[in-house]
Design a protein around this motif. Sequence first.
Motif, mmCIF file in Angstrom:
data_model
loop_
_atom_site.group_PDB
_atom_site.id
_atom_site.type_symbol
_atom_site.label_atom_id
_atom_site.label_comp_id
_atom_site.label_asym_id
_atom_site.label_seq_id
_atom_site.Cartn_x
_atom_site.Cartn_y
_atom_site.Cartn_z
ATOM 1 N N VAL A 172 13.750 22.283 -19.386
ATOM 2 C CA VAL A 172 12.823 23.527 -19.482
ATOM 3 C C VAL A 172 11.975 22.940 -20.652
ATOM 4 O O VAL A 172 12.503 22.269 -21.460
ATOM 5 N N ASP A 173 10.859 23.667 -20.893
ATOM 6 C CA ASP A 173 10.115 23.318 -21.886
ATOM 7 C C ASP A 173 10.290 24.281 -23.350
ATOM 8 O O ASP A 173 9.995 25.314 -23.332
ATOM 9 N N ILE A 174 11.118 23.665 -24.128
ATOM 10 C CA ILE A 174 11.555 24.215 -25.214
ATOM 11 C C ILE A 174 10.600 23.991 -26.463
ATOM 12 O O ILE A 174 10.579 22.928 -26.769
ATOM 13 N N PRO A 175 9.962 24.726 -27.046
ATOM 14 C CA PRO A 175 9.100 24.505 -27.945
ATOM 15 C C PRO A 175 9.543 23.940 -29.293
ATOM 16 O O PRO A 175 10.655 24.145 -29.737
ATOM 17 N N THR A 176 8.963 22.893 -29.888
ATOM 18 C CA THR A 176 9.437 22.426 -31.012
ATOM 19 C C THR A 176 9.133 23.063 -32.256
ATOM 20 O O THR A 176 8.281 24.049 -32.386
ATOM 21 N N ASP A 177 10.029 22.628 -33.011
ATOM 22 C CA ASP A 177 10.040 23.320 -34.518
ATOM 23 C C ASP A 177 10.183 24.991 -34.468
ATOM 24 O O ASP A 177 9.617 25.755 -35.269
#
Length: 321
Positions: free
Chosen positions: A149-154
């Motif tokens: 899944v697209d896990i946002p960075t930072d």
Amino acid sequence: MKPKYSFVIPIYNEESNIFELSKRLQDVAEQLDGTTEFILINDGSRDRSLILMRELHEKDSRFCYLSLARNFGHQIAVTAGLNFVRGEAIIIMDADLQDPPELAIAMAEQWRSGYQVVYAQRSKRHRENWLKRLYAYWFYRLLKRLADVDIPTDTGDFCLMDRKVVDVLNAMPERNRYLRGLRSWVGFRQTAIKFERDSRFSGERKYTFRKSFSLALNGIISFSRIPLRISTYVGLISAAIALIMACMVLYWRIVQPTAPLTGFATIHIAVFFLGAVQLVSIGILGEYIGRIYEEVKGRPIYILGEVGGFEDNQGLPQRLR
């Protein structure tokens, strides 16, 4: 009446921060457009944190608290708090004030505009050594590439979630929880608010390198099967290399018996290389099997030692009433 906003705040040995935390939370509550509750979760603290939480509850009924029977870890403490929330919008934040409570006001504005998940994205980290910043930078980008899944960075756990999202998370029975990944997995309308992460208000950081590494490993294992595939690919490459080496050794034995690569050192290098590949592959497989083992045991995710502020039972999960 049920509150409109719920704050979920795990606490582990944070007695030096609780007073300042409560003061800033109360100031934030005055600026929000609805009633507020603060759920403090004592995760097996050894200092006076629980005593201070009780005192806060006696002075201000908006402060409720849960005390776990032992230290279950940050992610489980947050999960316990999510099980008890009564608000329509739920804000998760840490007690060390690196997550500024004032950012909840901007999060609430985004929530009212229609977003169901508003997560805080770190644009800068104050007073963190270069090694910690480098490690965090590469971990989030590696996780983004590996995860299904697209896990946002930072981004950490600091966020606001709509009640619908929290209900979905509470319905998930898994025990090895990586909440920022689960938050992305459930979907819904999501947006980011950038902020500069402050240094700790007081005390020593609780997330040591070992704990941070364990959390990072849990995130990768929970949301990606690529490590298993990598071990398979490395095994296939090793087999191909071994086959090529066998052909080369056979050739040198027949054509060039005195060739240096047919000696004892070559055999040792090949054995150590293949042994390392096997051990790494077994270790990766063991991580996944270990998580299966934890799930099938069926033990409760956490055990409560004390509850304060839910005497009317309206905030208790159904299984605890």
